[in-house]
Motif scaffolding. Structure first.
Motif, mmCIF file in Angstrom:
data_model
loop_
_atom_site.group_PDB
_atom_site.id
_atom_site.type_symbol
_atom_site.label_atom_id
_atom_site.label_comp_id
_atom_site.label_asym_id
_atom_site.label_seq_id
_atom_site.Cartn_x
_atom_site.Cartn_y
_atom_site.Cartn_z
ATOM 1 N N UNK A 137 0.823 -1.211 0.000
ATOM 2 C CA UNK A 137 0.000 0.000 0.000
ATOM 3 C C UNK A 137 0.858 1.262 0.000
ATOM 4 N N UNK A 138 2.072 1.160 0.556
ATOM 5 C CA UNK A 138 2.922 2.353 0.604
ATOM 6 C C UNK A 138 3.368 2.778 -0.800
ATOM 7 N N UNK A 139 3.463 1.819 -1.730
ATOM 8 C CA UNK A 139 4.067 2.134 -3.033
ATOM 9 C C UNK A 139 3.358 3.291 -3.732
ATOM 10 N N UNK A 140 2.030 3.282 -3.687
ATOM 11 C CA UNK A 140 1.304 4.399 -4.286
ATOM 12 C C UNK A 140 0.654 5.288 -3.233
ATOM 13 N N UNK A 141 0.332 4.691 -2.086
ATOM 14 C CA UNK A 141 -0.366 5.457 -1.049
ATOM 15 C C UNK A 141 0.458 6.619 -0.537
ATOM 16 N N UNK A 199 -0.529 -4.045 -11.768
ATOM 17 C CA UNK A 199 0.419 -3.217 -12.504
ATOM 18 C C UNK A 199 0.561 -3.701 -13.955
ATOM 19 N N UNK A 200 0.576 -5.038 -14.125
ATOM 20 C CA UNK A 200 0.665 -5.591 -15.466
ATOM 21 C C UNK A 200 -0.566 -5.300 -16.296
ATOM 22 N N UNK A 201 -1.739 -5.418 -15.631
ATOM 23 C CA UNK A 201 -2.994 -5.378 -16.372
ATOM 24 C C UNK A 201 -3.463 -3.954 -16.625
ATOM 25 N N UNK A 202 -3.065 -3.044 -15.746
ATOM 26 C CA UNK A 202 -3.626 -1.697 -15.833
ATOM 27 C C UNK A 202 -3.000 -0.929 -16.980
ATOM 28 N N UNK A 203 -3.825 -0.069 -17.591
ATOM 29 C CA UNK A 203 -3.319 0.788 -18.652
ATOM 30 C C UNK A 203 -2.368 1.830 -18.065
ATOM 31 N N UNK A 204 -2.581 2.121 -16.776
ATOM 32 C CA UNK A 204 -1.717 3.096 -16.113
ATOM 33 C C UNK A 204 -0.529 2.415 -15.427
ATOM 34 N N UNK A 205 -0.328 1.138 -15.740
ATOM 35 C CA UNK A 205 0.675 0.342 -15.031
ATOM 36 C C UNK A 205 2.028 1.016 -14.920
ATOM 37 N N UNK A 206 2.410 1.741 -15.951
ATOM 38 C CA UNK A 206 3.737 2.358 -15.953
ATOM 39 C C UNK A 206 3.868 3.398 -14.844
ATOM 40 N N UNK A 207 2.725 3.958 -14.420
ATOM 41 C CA UNK A 207 2.788 5.012 -13.398
ATOM 42 C C UNK A 207 2.710 4.470 -11.980
ATOM 43 N N UNK A 208 2.471 3.160 -11.847
ATOM 44 C CA UNK A 208 2.343 2.578 -10.506
ATOM 45 C C UNK A 208 3.605 2.851 -9.697
ATOM 46 N N UNK A 209 3.413 3.357 -8.498
ATOM 47 C CA UNK A 209 4.546 3.527 -7.600
ATOM 48 C C UNK A 209 5.451 4.685 -7.956
ATOM 49 N N UNK A 210 5.094 5.467 -8.972
ATOM 50 C CA UNK A 210 5.953 6.601 -9.324
ATOM 51 C C UNK A 210 5.636 7.762 -8.394
ATOM 52 N N UNK A 211 6.620 8.646 -8.206
ATOM 53 C CA UNK A 211 6.373 9.741 -7.265
ATOM 54 C C UNK A 211 5.606 10.868 -7.946
ATOM 55 N N UNK A 212 5.642 10.940 -9.285
ATOM 56 C CA UNK A 212 4.946 12.055 -9.906
ATOM 57 C C UNK A 212 3.509 11.724 -10.303
ATOM 58 N N UNK A 213 3.241 10.441 -10.590
ATOM 59 C CA UNK A 213 1.879 10.104 -10.999
ATOM 60 C C UNK A 213 1.389 8.836 -10.309
ATOM 61 N N UNK A 214 1.354 8.827 -8.996
ATOM 62 C CA UNK A 214 0.901 7.610 -8.302
ATOM 63 C C UNK A 214 -0.567 7.342 -8.588
ATOM 64 N N UNK A 215 -0.927 6.078 -8.543
ATOM 65 C CA UNK A 215 -2.276 5.674 -8.916
ATOM 66 C C UNK A 215 -3.093 5.223 -7.710
ATOM 67 N N UNK A 216 -4.353 5.690 -7.668
ATOM 68 C CA UNK A 216 -5.282 5.187 -6.654
ATOM 69 C C UNK A 216 -5.438 3.680 -6.821
ATOM 70 N N UNK A 217 -5.388 3.240 -8.071
ATOM 71 C CA UNK A 217 -5.528 1.817 -8.367
ATOM 72 C C UNK A 217 -4.446 1.004 -7.647
ATOM 73 N N UNK A 218 -3.262 1.602 -7.476
ATOM 74 C CA UNK A 218 -2.169 0.926 -6.786
ATOM 75 C C UNK A 218 -2.414 0.803 -5.289
ATOM 76 N N UNK A 219 -3.398 1.515 -4.773
ATOM 77 C CA UNK A 219 -3.807 1.344 -3.382
ATOM 78 C C UNK A 219 -4.936 0.322 -3.317
ATOM 79 N N UNK A 224 -3.839 12.490 0.547
ATOM 80 C CA UNK A 224 -3.885 11.466 1.593
ATOM 81 C C UNK A 224 -5.306 10.996 1.852
ATOM 82 N N UNK A 225 -6.225 11.962 1.895
ATOM 83 C CA UNK A 225 -7.624 11.625 2.160
ATOM 84 C C UNK A 225 -8.174 10.658 1.131
ATOM 85 N N UNK A 226 -7.864 10.936 -0.143
ATOM 86 C CA UNK A 226 -8.354 10.049 -1.192
ATOM 87 C C UNK A 226 -7.756 8.658 -1.045
ATOM 88 N N UNK A 227 -6.442 8.615 -0.802
ATOM 89 C CA UNK A 227 -5.776 7.323 -0.686
ATOM 90 C C UNK A 227 -6.365 6.529 0.474
#
Lengths: 165, 333, 506
Positions: free
Chosen positions: C98-102, C289-309, C111-114
């Motif tokens: 959960x920390x990776x994107x949260x 991360x593999x399946x998502x279209x946004x997979x490349x952004x998973x865990x990134x500091x500039x475009x973290x994904x709610x999906x990754x939470x 934070x509230x959204x996450x």
């Protein structure tokens, strides 16, 4: 935000090499103990040292690769500047002292002092702000762990004197 | 055995008198009850039961806190109590790893580093097979193992170089068969692996396998004790614990009981020891304890004082012998 | 349907005012335990167990007792995410992913959204698992029996491959980090031979390195040190905090319905097997991360994904919940907390196992009903507190940072009651700071510590079973499928890269 450009304390290249060397040492230790345990594939499967042996080997090989790559073409960029390092150490050193103090002052006293020190030196708060926070946190944790959850944390001379342990 | 029990009873009575005569010592803060095993295992269950009984019946003014220190096959817990010299607020419950862990790993401790308080009970071991297997008696099973040849039958057990494997090796020595011993994390896991037919037999404690037995998934063949277990109440539709024959009768002359006993830190005073001896006596007198004993088909022998010490010393000798024969001593491969 | 009427009966048992109060008490306690790293659901349940001993003696009391204890468990499952998102410190092992994107989300002021996403998806995961328990338990119990040592190994392999195949960054450093994790996992007693490994006679090392110590140090302390470089404050302090944040997040969540379904399935599977909530969260994160279209952004500091939470939280809670099923039907705990609950059942005089469902109908269905109610209670409690949790970030750094460090130290100590672990935490903290600055990925290291010894143990058990024949990992349909799937996931990125290159050439 203030400027932290300052003089570099270390380049990425040097740190990279030091870390790789440390990992290689770790890997060697693992290999050494694995050989003692037996690192062969016996009739009924791998011995206790079989996997650790290869783990150690891969550690040594990969860290050697990282080391020589850094040696040849490591980035001369700054790993950390002197002012940055000072800031980091200003928290890291007290944290280390704090953890060492837990053993003889007990968790609660050490924590109170640590929070108070931190707020005073890094936050420049007044005593009127420091005392309630530092004491409050420790008392809260005391109630939570010792009374409520019954999980004993390390205690020191103060608790002994108060008969709280 | 009978004589020693009488002596134990006399001694206990003496201890009670001595205790009430001199103004007895009592804990002044909460007592840490160390379990040298993980949460959820046999020792842990018993410790938490004792804690519950003590709290519920108000047997002690201070509270009792169970702490699990199971690292290094229990060495973590034993070393902690060994290191707490003279601390009367720390007690530990033991299983066979009191003997096997230092022998198998070379970790520096011995039961003599601790102060013996009281034996609470002895845990039985039963030879189990899957209920769908054709073996009705231990003899049939061992014959089948023999016929199949070495390493064809898989015996599952808890941990390595511990009680379950010791028993397995003892069976092998006694009957000339050879099992493949497969170590698992806990007794419950072993029982389920047996139900799932991933192993052929196990030497689970009664409480670890009773649910699967009642569910008709496992079949007990024999108990590793000299006598039958005394519990006559039906566990399944047709059988009680007392209906399981001793292994000796079934042609497998192996007996093994596991100590469930209480020890204290070294260097405590006599008064302090007596307090815990009496406390444990009162625990054993409660109906909750008796119910637990019956459910787990425990052997309810209880010893205190010198008898306990002698018993433990003898048991250590025996383990030394068993471990040596099995090649489990530290340093040996 | 028979299950429905039994369940309705269960609701009637569980819905007494007394039980409702216990539910909320349990959830609040559980959240608190979940927030504090080191103190896990297992501790919470174990501590309250003696209390329930008295409770269980009154008529219907066993149901009340299990409701209290299981609600602590739900609370802990919810609570683990809070510190992961706010401070990068996982309160529980299963919230590491959960920390990776949260945490990056929190740094961006979301934070509230996450938090709202984490709580809601936890709830959905649990709900799916409870429905499964309600209607499919006999079938599922039979499935769990299929799992022997080779099957366990292939599950761990699958987790590993699902997660590692996606790792970005320098492959040599990824391998080095992973091997460090494996080496740390190997310290201590080797469970298969009973020999001590890598302890060199030091008694502190007997128990090995607990994964939580490494995580508190690498993630928590390391992050504080990194933050310090940029001055004495946390990012994300300007978080907008209002009660609408939950509704806002809910509007976004339906977009990730596919991830939710997938993660619930992974979670239930891992809970029943039982592989555990922690591997489930990692596997689910990797697959998402593999399946998502946004997979490349998973865990990134500039475009973290709610999906990754959403992915790890759904799976962790589904696994945590369905782990109770093997406990009830087989008497095998699927998690440490379930192990303590199991002990509780035995002490109260209940015998978990195949007959529990027929002999103790009231108890079982009361428990299942309380799973529905307890999770609803949990969701209400944590969601109402979202603004409160997010507001913690507004506390000035010089106050909150030492408190976090104290919580880390207490957490490290409570894992095993050893000061040595607290010192190790500081060492791991420095390592975390240096590693993350040198771009060594920390996630593979952590996953290797979690899975390393378990995977090795089941591999070697399997080898004992087969007497050294590797063919056992393909010996039946179940294990063969999982092994092939795992290897496929591992090589897929290489294959994909190769294909792309070939296509580019032609």
């Amino acid at each position: 935000m203030s400027d932290f450009s300052g003089r570099p304390a270390a380049t990425v290249r040097v740190v990279e090499m030091v870390v790789a060397a440390l990992i290689a040492c770790g890997g060697s230790v693992v290999i050494y103990d694995s050989i003692r345990l037996g690192s062969k594939w016996a009739e009924d499967g791998p011995q206790a040292g079989y996997f650790p042996f290869y783990i150690g080997l891969i550690l040594v090989v990969s860290s050697a690769a990282i080391f020589f790559k850094a040696l040849r073409a490591g980035s001369r960029a700054t790993f950390v500047t002197v002012p940055q390092l000072k800031l980091v150490l200003s928290v890291l050193v007290p944290t280390a002292i704090y953890t060492a103090a837990i053993a003889w002052l007990g968790m609660y006293v050490a924590s109170t002092l640590f929070i108070a020190w931190f707020m005073w030196v890094l936050g420049r708060y007044s005593v009127a702000r420091i005392l309630p926070v530092a004491l409050g946190v420790s008392v809260f944790f005391f109630l939570l762990f010792e009374i409520w959850f019954k999980v004993p944390l390390p205690k020191g001379p103060l608790e002994a004197a108060l008969g709280l342990n | 055995m009978k004589f020693s029990r009488i002596v134990a009873a006399l001694f206990a009575a003496g201890a009670v008198l001595a205790g009430s005569a001199a103004q007895a010592w009592e804990p002044t803060k909460s007592v840490e009850f160390v379990v040298p095993a993980g949460t959820g295992g046999g020792a842990d269950q018993m410790a938490r039961l004792i804690q519950g009984i003590v709290a519920k019946n108000g047997l002690m003014k201070q509270s009792m806190i169970v702490v699990n220190k199971g690292g290094g096959a229990g060495a973590e817990g034993f070393l902690e109590v060994k290191g707490a010299k003279g601390d009367p607020h720390k007690i530990i419950i033991t299983l066979s790893n009191l003997f096997t862990t230092p022998m198998a790993t070379g970790v520096p401790f011995n039961w003599k580093d601790l102060t013996p308080v009281s034996m609470m009970a002895l845990d039985q071991f039963v030879l189990w097979v899957n209920a769908e297997s054709p073996y009705k008696t231990a003899k049939e099973y061992i014959d089948a193992v023999k016929k199949a040849g070495p390493n064809k039958f898989k015996m599952g057990g808890t941990g390595s170089r511990q009680e379950d494997q010791i028993i397995t090796v003892a069976i092998e020595k006694q009957t000339g068969v050879k099992f493949t011993y497969i170590p698992f994390k806990g007794g419950g896991d072993v029982a389920v692996q047996l139900v799932g037919k991933h192993i052929d037999s196990s030497v689970n404690n009664p409480i670890e396998a009773v649910a699967q037995w009642r569910g008709g998934k496992l079949r007990p063949l024999c108990v590793f004790d000299d006598e039958r277990m005394p519990y006559k109440q039906k566990v399944t539709d047709t059988m009680s614990w007392a209906d399981i024959p001793p292994c000796k009768q079934a042609g497998v002359d192996v007996d093994y009981l596991m100590l469930r006993g209480i020890f204290m830190a070294p260097g405590v005073t006599e008064d302090q020891r007596v307090f815990y001896v009496r406390l444990m006596q009162r625990v054993r007198g409660t109906p909750e304890w008796k119910e637990f004993m019956e459910k787990g088909a425990f052997n309810t022998s209880a010893l205190m004082g010198d008898d306990y010490r002698t018993w433990v010393a003898k048991e250590e000798q025996r383990h030394q012998q068993l471990m040596k024969e099995a090649g489990f001593l530290a340093g040996s491969k | 349907m028979e299950e429905i009427s039994s369940l309705m009966h269960g609701f009637a048992v569980a819905l007494s005012p007394m039980n409702l109060v216990l539910m909320f008490v349990g959830v609040v306690l559980g959240v608190l335990i979940g927030v504090l790293p080191g103190l896990g659901g297992a501790n919470g349940v174990a501590i309250l167990l003696p209390l329930t001993f008295t409770m269980a003696q009154t008529p219907g009391g066993t149901t009340s007792a299990i409701i209290l204890l299981s609600c602590i468990y739900w609370g802990a499952l919810f609570g683990g995410a809070i510190t992961s998102i706010l401070f990068n410190i996982p309160g529980e092992p299963w919230s590491v992913a959960t920390t990776f994107d949260g945490y990056p989300l929190a740094q961006q002021g979301r934070a509230g959204n996450a938090l709202a996403a984490a709580f809601t998806s936890s709830f959905i995961g649990a709900l799916v698992a409870v429905v499964l328990i309600t209607f499919l338990s006999p079938f599922v119990a039979r499935f769990a029996l299929q799992f022997g040592p080779p099957e366990y190994f292939s599950v761990y392999l699958l987790t590993f491959c699902a997660f590692i195949g996606m790792s970005k960054g320098n492959p040599v450093k990824t391998i080095a980090a992973m091997m460090l994790g494996f080496a740390l996992a190997a310290v201590g007693l080797d469970k298969v031979t009973g020999q001590l490994r890598l302890t060199f006679g030091h008694t502190e090392l007997l128990k090995g390195f607990d994964f939580l110590i490494a995580v508190i140090g690498l993630f928590g302390i390391g992050e504080i040190l990194k933050t310090l470089e940029e001055g004495l404050e946390f990012k994300g302090t300007q978080a907008k905090i209002n009660a609408r944040v939950v509704l806002e997040t809910w509007k976004e969540l339906p977009r990730y319905w596919l991830t939710s379904i997938r993660s619930s399935a992974i979670g239930c599977f891992m809970g029943i097997v039982p592989g555990g909530a922690t591997p489930a969260s990692f596997m689910s994160y990797g697959v998402a991360q593999r399946m998502s279209r946004q997979g490349a952004h998973f865990g990134s500091s500039d475009k973290p994904q709610i999906e990754g939470v959403v992915a790890p939280e759904t799976a962790a809670h589904a696994a945590g919940t369905s782990a109770l099923l093997p406990m009830l039907t087989l008497g095998v705990p699927g998690s440490p907390t379930a192990a303590v609950l199991l002990g509780g059942l035995l002490i109260w005089g209940l015998q978990p196992g195949p007959l529990l469902f027929t002999e103790q109908k009231d108890f079982v269905w009361g428990l299942i009903a309380s799973m529905y109610l307890g999770n609803i209670a949990g969701l209400i409690v944590v969601l109402t507190c979202v603004p409160l949790f997010a507001a913690i970030l507004r506390i000035p750094f010089a106050i909150i940072a030492p408190v976090i460090l104290v919580i880390c130290a207490i957490g490290a100590y409570t894992v095993a009651g050893a000061m040595f672990d607290v010192y190790m935490m500081v060492v791991f903290g420095v390592a975390g700071y240096v590693f993350s600055k040198l771009n060594y990925p920390l996630a593979p290291l952590v996953l290797a510590i979690v899975l390393g010894d378990r995977a090795e143990e089941s591999f070697r058990q399997a080898m004992l079973v087969s007497q050294g024949d590797l063919g056992i990992f393909f010996s039946n349909g179940l294990v063969g499928t999982m092994t092939v799937l795992a290897l496929g996931l591992l090589v897929w990125p290489f294959l994909a890269g190769l294909m792309a290159r070939l296509r580019g050439k032609s």
